[in-house]
Write a protein that holds these residues in place. Structure first.
Motif, PDB file in Angstrom:
ATOM      1  N   LEU A   7      35.618 -53.817  -1.883  1.00  0.00           N
ATOM      2  CA  LEU A   7      36.156 -55.011  -1.244  1.00  0.00           C
ATOM      3  C   LEU A   7      35.056 -56.061  -1.194  1.00  0.00           C
ATOM      4  O   LEU A   7      33.989 -55.814  -0.625  1.00  0.00           O
ATOM      5  N   VAL A   8      35.302 -57.209  -1.820  1.00  0.00           N
ATOM      6  CA  VAL A   8      34.386 -58.344  -1.737  1.00  0.00           C
ATOM      7  C   VAL A   8      34.897 -59.199  -0.579  1.00  0.00           C
ATOM      8  O   VAL A   8      35.961 -59.810  -0.679  1.00  0.00           O
ATOM      9  N   LEU A   9      34.142 -59.210   0.533  1.00  0.00           N
ATOM     10  CA  LEU A   9      34.546 -59.974   1.719  1.00  0.00           C
ATOM     11  C   LEU A   9      33.747 -61.264   1.790  1.00  0.00           C
ATOM     12  O   LEU A   9      32.517 -61.234   1.838  1.00  0.00           O
ATOM     13  N   GLY A  10      34.472 -62.378   1.753  1.00  0.00           N
ATOM     14  CA  GLY A  10      33.818 -63.685   1.690  1.00  0.00           C
ATOM     15  C   GLY A  10      33.905 -64.216   0.265  1.00  0.00           C
ATOM     16  O   GLY A  10      33.067 -64.985  -0.189  1.00  0.00           O
ATOM     17  N   ILE A  23      32.372 -60.513  -8.190  1.00  0.00           N
ATOM     18  CA  ILE A  23      33.707 -60.103  -8.658  1.00  0.00           C
ATOM     19  C   ILE A  23      33.688 -59.965 -10.180  1.00  0.00           C
ATOM     20  O   ILE A  23      34.142 -58.957 -10.730  1.00  0.00           O
ATOM     21  N   ASN A  24      33.131 -60.968 -10.865  1.00  0.00           N
ATOM     22  CA  ASN A  24      33.047 -60.915 -12.333  1.00  0.00           C
ATOM     23  C   ASN A  24      32.289 -59.678 -12.810  1.00  0.00           C
ATOM     24  O   ASN A  24      32.732 -58.972 -13.713  1.00  0.00           O
ATOM     25  N   ARG A  25      31.136 -59.434 -12.203  1.00  0.00           N
ATOM     26  CA  ARG A  25      30.287 -58.311 -12.630  1.00  0.00           C
ATOM     27  C   ARG A  25      30.960 -56.975 -12.339  1.00  0.00           C
ATOM     28  O   ARG A  25      30.887 -56.050 -13.150  1.00  0.00           O
ATOM     29  N   LEU A  26      31.622 -56.852 -11.194  1.00  0.00           N
ATOM     30  CA  LEU A  26      32.339 -55.614 -10.876  1.00  0.00           C
ATOM     31  C   LEU A  26      33.449 -55.356 -11.893  1.00  0.00           C
ATOM     32  O   LEU A  26      33.627 -54.224 -12.355  1.00  0.00           O
ATOM     33  N   GLN A  31      34.822 -51.598 -12.315  1.00  0.00           N
ATOM     34  CA  GLN A  31      34.986 -51.118 -10.943  1.00  0.00           C
ATOM     35  C   GLN A  31      36.260 -51.740 -10.373  1.00  0.00           C
ATOM     36  O   GLN A  31      36.488 -52.936 -10.555  1.00  0.00           O
ATOM     37  N   PRO A  32      37.091 -50.952  -9.685  1.00  0.00           N
ATOM     38  CA  PRO A  32      38.276 -51.535  -9.049  1.00  0.00           C
ATOM     39  C   PRO A  32      37.848 -52.485  -7.927  1.00  0.00           C
ATOM     40  O   PRO A  32      36.977 -52.134  -7.132  1.00  0.00           O
ATOM     41  N   CYS A 111      21.390 -56.312  -2.818  1.00  0.00           N
ATOM     42  CA  CYS A 111      22.120 -57.343  -3.556  1.00  0.00           C
ATOM     43  C   CYS A 111      23.042 -56.642  -4.547  1.00  0.00           C
ATOM     44  O   CYS A 111      22.574 -55.916  -5.431  1.00  0.00           O
ATOM     45  N   THR A 112      24.338 -56.841  -4.388  1.00  0.00           N
ATOM     46  CA  THR A 112      25.320 -56.201  -5.266  1.00  0.00           C
ATOM     47  C   THR A 112      25.036 -56.515  -6.733  1.00  0.00           C
ATOM     48  O   THR A 112      25.110 -55.631  -7.588  1.00  0.00           O
ATOM     49  N   LEU A 113      24.667 -57.769  -7.026  1.00  0.00           N
ATOM     50  CA  LEU A 113      24.400 -58.149  -8.424  1.00  0.00           C
ATOM     51  C   LEU A 113      23.223 -57.367  -8.998  1.00  0.00           C
ATOM     52  O   LEU A 113      23.264 -56.928 -10.149  1.00  0.00           O
ATOM     53  N   VAL A 114      22.184 -57.166  -8.189  1.00  0.00           N
ATOM     54  CA  VAL A 114      21.017 -56.401  -8.646  1.00  0.00           C
ATOM     55  C   VAL A 114      21.396 -54.931  -8.817  1.00  0.00           C
ATOM     56  O   VAL A 114      21.055 -54.308  -9.836  1.00  0.00           O
ATOM     57  N   LEU A 115      22.124 -54.376  -7.851  1.00  0.00           N
ATOM     58  CA  LEU A 115      22.548 -52.972  -7.958  1.00  0.00           C
ATOM     59  C   LEU A 115      23.348 -52.742  -9.238  1.00  0.00           C
ATOM     60  O   LEU A 115      23.151 -51.735  -9.931  1.00  0.00           O
TER      61      LEU A 115
END
Length: 121
Positions: A7-10, A23-26, A31-32, A111-115
């Motif tokens: 869930l991307v919140l915000g 969202i794009n990277r997921l 990834q759902p 950082c989600t993008l780094v992960l």
């Protein structure tokens, strides 16, 4: 990489926002994804919902809201029972870390993008 419903919140419709990039990277990493933001719209085929929809099977919540804006979502996020909540830079919230950990939910400052880019998501 194991699929982890996120869930991307915000979530934002603006391409310069990190939530938009996440969202794009997921999606690229297969990834759902579900997204909640202030405005409805679509990013890379993912519909941004508003409010507090009834979601099931959330593994990870990645936050793009500052600490003050998070407060109204405490109960909602606890109710989703995710395995972890990622606090992206600028969303740090020691009060919420304690609430999550008491509920048995991992609070991770990252950082989600780094992960995603280092395959450590």
């Amino acid at each position: 990489m194991k699929a982890k419903k996120t869930l991307v919140l915000g979530a934002s419709l603006k391409p310069i926002r990190y939530s938009y990039m996440a969202i794009n990277r997921l999606v690229q990493k297969e990834q759902p994804v579900v997204a909640i933001g202030l405005r409805e719209g679509t990013v890379t085929g993912i519909t941004i919902q508003t409010g507090k929809p009834d979601l099931k099977g959330i593994d990870t919540v990645t936050l793009y809201l500052n600490a003050q804006r998070q407060e109204e979502y405490y109960e909602y996020l606890l109710g989703l029972k995710p395995k972890r909540v990622i606090f992206n830079p600028g969303t740090e919230n020691p009060e919420f870390y304690k609430i999550l950990e008491t509920a048995g939910i991992e609070a991770e400052s990252a950082c989600t993008l780094v992960l995603l880019s280092t395959n450590s998501y």
